[in-house]
Design an enzyme around this catalytic site. Structure first.
Site, PDB file in Angstrom:
ATOM      1  N   TYR A  33       0.830  -1.203   0.000  1.00 54.95           N
ATOM      2  CA  TYR A  33       0.000   0.000   0.000  1.00 54.95           C
ATOM      3  C   TYR A  33       0.864   1.253   0.000  1.00 54.95           C
ATOM      4  O   TYR A  33       2.077   1.179   0.183  1.00 54.95           O
ATOM      5  CB  TYR A  33      -0.953  -0.005   1.200  1.00 54.95           C
ATOM      6  CG  TYR A  33      -0.331   0.336   2.536  1.00 54.95           C
ATOM      7  CD1 TYR A  33       0.520  -0.557   3.196  1.00 54.95           C
ATOM      8  CD2 TYR A  33      -0.576   1.565   3.157  1.00 54.95           C
ATOM      9  CE1 TYR A  33       1.085  -0.233   4.427  1.00 54.95           C
ATOM     10  CE2 TYR A  33      -0.020   1.895   4.386  1.00 54.95           C
ATOM     11  CZ  TYR A  33       0.819   0.990   5.015  1.00 54.95           C
ATOM     12  OH  TYR A  33       1.380   1.312   6.221  1.00 54.95           O
ATOM     13  N   LYS A 151       6.437  -2.050   1.779  1.00 53.84           N
ATOM     14  CA  LYS A 151       5.277  -1.466   2.489  1.00 53.84           C
ATOM     15  C   LYS A 151       4.068  -2.394   2.366  1.00 53.84           C
ATOM     16  O   LYS A 151       3.152  -2.141   1.589  1.00 53.84           O
ATOM     17  CB  LYS A 151       4.988  -0.066   1.943  1.00 53.84           C
ATOM     18  CG  LYS A 151       4.114   0.771   2.862  1.00 53.84           C
ATOM     19  CD  LYS A 151       4.192   2.236   2.483  1.00 53.84           C
ATOM     20  CE  LYS A 151       3.193   3.106   3.215  1.00 53.84           C
ATOM     21  NZ  LYS A 151       3.356   3.132   4.660  1.00 53.84           N
ATOM     22  N   GLU A 183      11.952   2.237  14.162  1.00 52.67           N
ATOM     23  CA  GLU A 183      11.101   3.337  13.683  1.00 52.67           C
ATOM     24  C   GLU A 183       9.844   3.378  14.531  1.00 52.67           C
ATOM     25  O   GLU A 183       9.661   2.560  15.436  1.00 52.67           O
ATOM     26  CB  GLU A 183      10.764   3.151  12.199  1.00 52.67           C
ATOM     27  CG  GLU A 183      10.065   1.838  11.899  1.00 52.67           C
ATOM     28  CD  GLU A 183       9.911   1.545  10.406  1.00 52.67           C
ATOM     29  OE1 GLU A 183       9.803   2.475   9.595  1.00 52.67           O
ATOM     30  OE2 GLU A 183       9.871   0.348  10.064  1.00 52.67           O
ATOM     31  N   LEU A 207      11.035   1.096   7.014  1.00 54.71           N
ATOM     32  CA  LEU A 207      10.443   1.588   5.771  1.00 54.71           C
ATOM     33  C   LEU A 207      11.237   2.814   5.307  1.00 54.71           C
ATOM     34  O   LEU A 207      11.591   3.663   6.124  1.00 54.71           O
ATOM     35  CB  LEU A 207       8.977   1.975   5.995  1.00 54.71           C
ATOM     36  CG  LEU A 207       8.279   2.332   4.688  1.00 54.71           C
ATOM     37  CD1 LEU A 207       8.006   1.088   3.845  1.00 54.71           C
ATOM     38  CD2 LEU A 207       6.992   3.091   4.934  1.00 54.71           C
TER      39      LEU A 207
HETATM   40  N1  PDD Z   1       2.934   4.998   7.304  1.00 50.96           N
HETATM   41  N2  PDD Z   1       7.601   3.704   8.810  1.00 50.96           N
HETATM   42  C1  PDD Z   1       6.460   2.993   8.827  1.00 50.96           C
HETATM   43  C2  PDD Z   1       6.432   1.685   9.526  1.00 50.96           C
HETATM   44  C3  PDD Z   1       5.314   3.504   8.188  1.00 50.96           C
HETATM   45  O1  PDD Z   1       4.168   2.783   8.194  1.00 50.96           O
HETATM   46  C4  PDD Z   1       5.376   4.768   7.560  1.00 50.96           C
HETATM   47  C5  PDD Z   1       4.192   5.360   6.837  1.00 50.96           C
HETATM   48  C6  PDD Z   1       6.589   5.476   7.588  1.00 50.96           C
HETATM   49  C7  PDD Z   1       6.758   6.821   6.934  1.00 50.96           C
HETATM   50  O2  PDD Z   1       6.745   6.721   5.530  1.00 50.96           O
HETATM   51  P1  PDD Z   1       6.236   7.919   4.609  1.00 50.96           P
HETATM   52  O3  PDD Z   1       7.031   9.108   4.989  1.00 50.96           O
HETATM   53  O4  PDD Z   1       6.509   7.473   3.241  1.00 50.96           O
HETATM   54  O5  PDD Z   1       4.758   8.103   4.910  1.00 50.96           O
HETATM   55  C8  PDD Z   1       7.689   4.897   8.210  1.00 50.96           C
HETATM   56  C9  PDD Z   1       1.734   5.469   6.617  1.00 50.96           C
HETATM   57  C10 PDD Z   1       1.568   6.943   6.662  1.00 50.96           C
HETATM   58  C11 PDD Z   1       0.538   4.698   7.139  1.00 50.96           C
HETATM   59  O6  PDD Z   1       0.680   3.508   7.324  1.00 50.96           O
HETATM   60  O7  PDD Z   1      -0.536   5.280   7.300  1.00 50.96           O
END
Ligand code: PDD
Length: 287
Positions: A33, A151, A183, A207
């Protein structure tokens, strides 16, 4: 109000959208996703999200259901149809349904991957009042699988982490493996010490955040010092500042870790400055 959502080629009212009970996303969490934020009706960092999606699909040998240009057109159509000013577009690709349950991947020539998108409206999301106070996090063990760079929709443990945080009266959790922070449950984690921005280096352990990439680029352009290395919870508690980044929080100050105040226990100067730069630059570059 009912949203218009996208399912495998059709724009439908959300009540009419259907996915098979045999869809591998549902049965096996066999899906990936992306969440792309929308500010002022524009998509933020779309290219980065599209590129990461392509990479996630490739790593899992999953076919891309549409081209990245078509994906952009679908995002824009959904933003327009749902009159989204501020919010997000959620996109999910799964390995589709072979009409039964089987561990083996189906032949992609016979079973197309599924594509679902929907919007979330969050008016004024760039002005989240939490930014003024900062958020609190607890630390929890990172017991996720070893390919966190992909992801995937396997979000049970991150959901549990958020529930553990809630039960502890905190806003979120930072995950720790071998004594070092990996993270946040849905965001990347940072500390600031002596003006230096410290965040874990990219690997399969975390991620590769799209917001992370942009924020580090802006930080370097603004002559801020960046060090990509792991840090422990003790080091974080002793830092001058802490913050997280993600497509849904942008840059959010962290003021408390496991009950201990970080720095002065207030949102830090570096985090707030980075948030301002990120929002300014990303809005300008939005498409
Ligand atoms: N989550 N690390 C994890 C485990 C994440 O699920 C996310 C993003 C990030 C940050 O990635 P980005 O900057 O590309 O959004 C880091 C999204 C926002 C979610 O699951 O809703």
């Amino acid at each position: 109000m009912s949203r218009t959502v996208y399912v495998n080629g059709d724009y439908l009212p959300e009540e009419e959208a259907k996915i098979s009970i045999f869809d591998r996303g549902f049965l096996m969490a066999d899906g990936v996703y992306e969440v792309t934020s929308v500010l002022g009706g524009k998509l933020i960092d779309f290219d980065g999200h599209a590129k990461r999606l392509e990479r996630s699909l490739k790593e899992l040998d999953m076919a891309a259901p549409v081209t990245m240009d078509e994906l952009l057109a679908i995002h824009r159509e959904l933003v327009a149809k749902n009159a989204i000013v501020d919010g997000a577009v959620y996109l999910q690709v799964t390995r589709g349904s072979a009409g039964d349950r089987d561990f083996a991947f189906p032949d992609p020539e016979k079973v197309p991957s599924s594509l679902v998108l929907f919007t979330q409206s969050k008016p004024g999301m760039a002005y989240d009042p939490k930014v003024q106070k900062g958020i609190s996090v607890i630390s929890i063990d990172d017991i996720r699988w070893g390919r966190r760079d992909i992801k995937t929709v396997q979000l049970l443990y991150p959901s549990m982490g958020k529930m553990m945080a809630k039960a502890a009266g905190a806003d979120d959790a930072w995950m720790v493996e071998d004594g070092m922070v990996t993270e946040g449950t849905s965001n990347n984690a940072y500390i600031v010490k002596g003006g230096k921005i410290i965040t874990r280096a990219l690997s399969n352990d975390i991620l590769h955040g799209i917001t992370r990439a942009a924020v580090l680029r802006f930080a370097r352009e603004a002559q801020m010092e960046v060090e990509e290395r792991s840090f422990s919870i003790d080091e974080a508690k002793d830092a001058d500042e802490a913050f997280i980044t993600s497509a849904s929080t942008f840059v959010m100050p962290v003021v408390k870790i496991d009950g201990a105040a970080v720095g002065e226990g207030k949102p830090g100067r570096v985090a707030l400055r980075l948030r301002e730069i990120y929002l300014d630059e990303s809005c300008k570059a939005g498409i």
